[in-house]
Design a protein around this motif. Structure first.
Motif, short mmCIF file in Angstrom:
data_model
loop_
_atom_site.label_atom_id
_atom_site.label_comp_id
_atom_site.label_asym_id
_atom_site.label_seq_id
_atom_site.Cartn_x
_atom_site.Cartn_y
_atom_site.Cartn_z
N LEU A 105 -33.30 36.75 67.24
CA LEU A 105 -33.21 37.96 68.06
C LEU A 105 -31.79 38.13 68.62
N LEU A 106 -31.21 37.04 69.09
CA LEU A 106 -29.85 37.12 69.63
C LEU A 106 -28.86 37.53 68.53
N GLU A 107 -29.05 36.98 67.34
CA GLU A 107 -28.16 37.35 66.23
C GLU A 107 -28.36 38.80 65.81
N ARG A 108 -29.60 39.25 65.85
CA ARG A 108 -29.90 40.63 65.43
C ARG A 108 -29.18 41.64 66.32
N PHE A 109 -29.21 41.40 67.62
CA PHE A 109 -28.68 42.42 68.54
C PHE A 109 -27.23 42.15 68.98
N ALA A 110 -26.65 41.04 68.54
CA ALA A 110 -25.29 40.69 68.98
C ALA A 110 -24.26 41.78 68.69
N PRO A 111 -24.22 42.36 67.47
CA PRO A 111 -23.21 43.40 67.22
C PRO A 111 -23.37 44.62 68.12
N LEU A 112 -24.62 45.02 68.37
CA LEU A 112 -24.86 46.18 69.24
C LEU A 112 -24.43 45.87 70.67
N ARG A 119 -34.65 36.85 78.09
CA ARG A 119 -33.40 36.28 77.58
C ARG A 119 -32.52 37.37 76.97
N LEU A 120 -33.13 38.28 76.22
CA LEU A 120 -32.37 39.38 75.63
C LEU A 120 -31.82 40.31 76.71
N LEU A 121 -32.60 40.56 77.74
CA LEU A 121 -32.12 41.41 78.83
C LEU A 121 -30.94 40.75 79.55
N ARG A 122 -30.93 39.44 79.63
CA ARG A 122 -29.78 38.75 80.22
C ARG A 122 -28.53 38.98 79.38
N GLU A 123 -28.69 38.96 78.05
CA GLU A 123 -27.55 39.23 77.17
C GLU A 123 -27.09 40.69 77.31
N LEU A 124 -28.04 41.59 77.47
CA LEU A 124 -27.68 42.99 77.70
C LEU A 124 -26.91 43.13 79.01
N ALA A 125 -27.30 42.35 80.02
CA ALA A 125 -26.61 42.42 81.31
C ALA A 125 -25.18 41.91 81.20
N ILE A 126 -24.92 40.95 80.32
CA ILE A 126 -23.55 40.50 80.11
C ILE A 126 -22.71 41.65 79.57
N ALA A 127 -23.33 42.47 78.70
CA ALA A 127 -22.63 43.63 78.15
C ALA A 127 -22.51 44.74 79.18
N ASP A 128 -23.60 45.05 79.89
CA ASP A 128 -23.59 46.11 80.90
C ASP A 128 -24.86 46.00 81.74
#
Length: 418
Positions: free
Chosen positions: A19-26, A77-86
């Motif tokens: 999942l992290l790899e899938r959404f990393a570019p976006l 976990r994905l939402l935490r990665e989104l928060a790093i972005a914005d």
């Protein structure tokens, strides 16, 4: 290797790594525009649309309904990665992800299947819950029957994310005193959503006023508003704010390291040949990194606890005591994460001089966003409740709700506060 976030998923479910790899570019694309959006106060319509198109907003939907079937902990976990972005986007989508979780934890029905399919197809849900001047647990917004047609009328404030949404879930009262949740299209006649949020942080969450002027409502899209009782939803709602804070801390660490590595100037009274070689600067970065490590560990633990509670609720085994213990754990995490994130976002300025406060760098956005997120469900009340329980054992944390001071608090309170 199986991670905590993978526990409880099926063999066919995606792994956290995939999942992290899938959404990393976006997420990298979203992060690249974060400073500009903040400085120009440009609402993130494009970013939200891309998240929906990429399947980020439907990641929790089971495979049989058209989604990948990620676990609850993986979603956090994905939402935490989104928060790093914005981090604005995490708060803006909080109502959406909460609505998904409420659907998944509810009974199987035609309505449930219909909404899960809509979300799998890219629909985004916003909320209109909070009002000014109402008693806690009540609404001055009403759902009325006018000649056989249900209509919604009233005004809501802090309708977070609704400008980005396709549908808005509106809390309203009926003439017979019931509290309901009516879902209407954002572009329906009579719906007006304003971008009038004036906070100094989290400026792009679309947390404005929502007005409803005799908006027609489909009876199929009206349900009784959830009330207090055993459940994991309140903990999940709070956890989304905490992962947003965790993302801010991680982003602050990233930007601090990038800033120091890029510095070519050094103070004459410094103790290193460069900023990166200055032991005092290294200590500051080390303390920031240690705080981020601890925040991440707490958020991983909370995600796992909420997922376990959700599994127990699905099996019919989550009782009131377990719900209170879960809420208390999340409150303890809230006190720590809020205070540590604020410390990180303040401490980072110690690594540089005047260039660190350049508006072009946007380092101030980390503190501003963290401070505004920290205002939700103020820490002072949570810390007091935790302390009281530890000392006397006679009360655990309670549901979160707001209303006019001095108004009568109802015997039951909403189970999924906004």
């Amino acid at each position: 290797m199986t991670t905590l976030s993978d526990v409880g998923t099926t063999q066919d479910a995606p792994t956290t790594t995939s999942l992290l790899e899938r959404f990393a570019p976006l997420l990298e694309h979203i992060a690249s525009g974060a400073v500009h959006r903040e400085s120009a106060r440009t609402l993130a319509y494009d970013a939200v649309a891309r998240l929906a198109q990429a399947g980020f907003t439907s990641v929790r939907i089971p495979r049989e309904h058209g989604g990948p079937g990620a676990s609850l902990a993986q979603t956090l976990r994905l939402l935490r990665e989104l928060a790093i972005a914005d981090p604005n986007l995490v708060q803006a989508l909080r109502a959406h992800f909460t609505a998904v979780e409420v659907l998944l934890s509810g009974p199987d029905s035609e309505r449930r299947g219909r909404w899960l399919k809509r979300i799998a197809d890219g629909a985004i849900l916003g909320n209109a819950t909070t009002e000014k001047g109402n008693a806690p647990g009540t609404n001055s917004t009403h759902l009325l029957d006018r000649n056989g047609q249900l209509v919604l009328t009233g005004t809501k404030y802090y309708s977070t994310g609704s400008l980005y949404a396709d549908w808005i879930q509106v809390h309203a009262d009926t003439v017979d005193g019931r509290s309901v949740r009516a879902t209407v299209r954002r572009d329906a006649p009579g719906v007006e959503v304003l971008d009038d949020w004036d906070g100094f942080g989290q400026r792009l969450t679309a947390s404005g006023t929502a007005r409803f002027d005799d908006v027609a409502v489909d009876p199929q899209d009206v349900i009784e508003a959830p009330r207090g009782g055993p459940g994991f939803t309140a903990a999940y709602v709070q956890a989304i704010l905490l992962v947003a804070l965790g993302g801010i801390a991680a982003a602050a660490r990233r930007d601090t390291v990038d800033y120091v590595r890029g510095r070519t100037r050094a103070f004459a009274h410094g103790v290193g040949e460069s900023a990166s070689r200055d032991p005092l600067v290294q200590e500051v970065v080390g303390r920031i990194s240690s705080s981020v490590f601890a925040i991440d560990a707490v958020l991983d633990a909370i995600g796992e606890r909420i997922q376990q509670a959700a599994a127990r609720q699905a099996a019919g085994g989550l009782d009131a005591t377990e719900t209170q213990e879960l809420d208390a754990s999340v409150s303890e995490a809230q006190v720590f994460v809020v205070e540590q994130t604020l410390d990180v976002t303040n401490r980072l300025f110690e690594v540089g001089g005047a260039s660190a406060v350049s508006q072009g760098r946007g380092l101030d956005r980390h503190w501003r966003n963290a401070r505004v997120l920290g205002q939700h469900n103020p820490v002072i009340y949570r810390a007091r409740e935790i302390g009281q329980h530890q000392l006397t054992g006679d009360q655990r944390t309670t549901a979160i709700y707001v209303g006019a001071a001095g108004a009568q608090v109802p015997a039951t309170t909403p189970g999924d506060p906004a």
